[in-house]
Design an enzyme around this catalytic site. Structure first.
Site: not given
Ligand code: XBP
Ligand code: MG
Length: 235
Positions: A8, A10
């Site tokens: 993953d 973020d």
């Molecule tokens: C990541 C997210 C993303 C980011 C924003 O979740 O939820 O929406 O916050 O990115 P994970 P975008 O780590 O579970 O993949 O604005 O580009 O969608």
């Molecule tokens: Mg995440």
């Protein structure tokens, strides 16, 4: 036999949410003259919904019911999201967001050991490549055999689809892979795809339910590749 590590982005590769995505959303809201402002606490609640476009729609409906939804609300959300992506990738280019402790070492060790690296994330593809380019290495995106991101699958985490898509691209089975996640939505997605999952928590996720995780760690500072192999019984 372990063949690939799937990450993953973020919250896992880097702490991007509080001081990256959140201020980028707020800057986009200002660009469009909206009086929306997501503070640190509110953003924690909004993270229940993955995907930036989906998160903005959820906010408008749940938190701003008085906001008059324009007929072309989807188009406004798409424009806001493009503006948000520009702000966010500019922050990354300015070197704003470092990798989390231990991430660089594990990626380097995995590469040296011939393991395949992959990304499975709900965020927008250019957010991933810019983070890897500026916070990992200029050729960082090339370290990854697959970058599964954004709208490539319609159902975002906690749906397992993005992991299933990444493994199909790699031609690998779940038992040949190991996932790294930071959130409840993330682990639901990974487990749903049949993957063993290591969790590194952060301030937004440390109270989440990580039932089914192989390990729940503060970060990867003390977890090198040998320890990762030990976790899955392959030492
Ligand atoms: C990541 C997210 C993303 C980011 C924003 O979740 O939820 O929406 O916050 O990115 P994970 P975008 O780590 O579970 O993949 O604005 O580009 O969608
Ligand atoms: Mg995440």
């Amino acid at each position: 036999m372990l063949r690939a590590l799937l990450f993953d982005v973020d919250g896992t590769l880097a702490d991007t949410e509080r001081d990256g995505h959140r201020p980028a959303f707020n800057a986009a809201f200002r660009d469009y003259g909206l009086d929306w402002n997501w503070d640190v606490e509110l953003y924690g609640q909004l993270l229940a919904v993955t995907g930036g476009k989906e998160r903005m729609k959820f906010y408008a409906q749940r938190f701003r019911p008085e906001y008059p939804l324009p007929a072309d609300f989807d188009a406004l959300v798409a424009a806001l999201h493009q503006a948000k992506t520009r702000h966010y990738t500019r922050m990354l280019a300015e070197g704003g967001i470092p990798l989390r402790p231990g991430v660089m070492r594990l990626l380097e060790e995995a590469r040296a050991a011939g393991l395949i690296l992959g990304v499975a994330t709900t965020t927008t593809p250019e957010n991933v490549t810019e983070l890897l380019r500026h916070s990992l290495a200029p050729d960082g995106p090339d370290w990854f055999a697959v970058i599964a991101a954004g709208d490539v699958v319609p159902a975002k985490k906690p749906a397992p689809d993005i992991y299933v898509w990444a493994m199909r691209e790699l031609g690998l089975e779940p038992r040949q892979c190991l996932a790294f996640e930071d959130s409840e939505n993330g682990i639901r997605a990974a487990l749903g795809a049949g993957l063993r999952t290591v969790i590194t928590v952060n301030d937004y996720t440390r109270t989440h339910d990580f039932s089914g995780a192989l390990a729940v760690l503060p970060d990867l500072a003390r977890t090198d590749l040998a320890q990762v192999r030990a976790l899955i019984g392959e030492s």
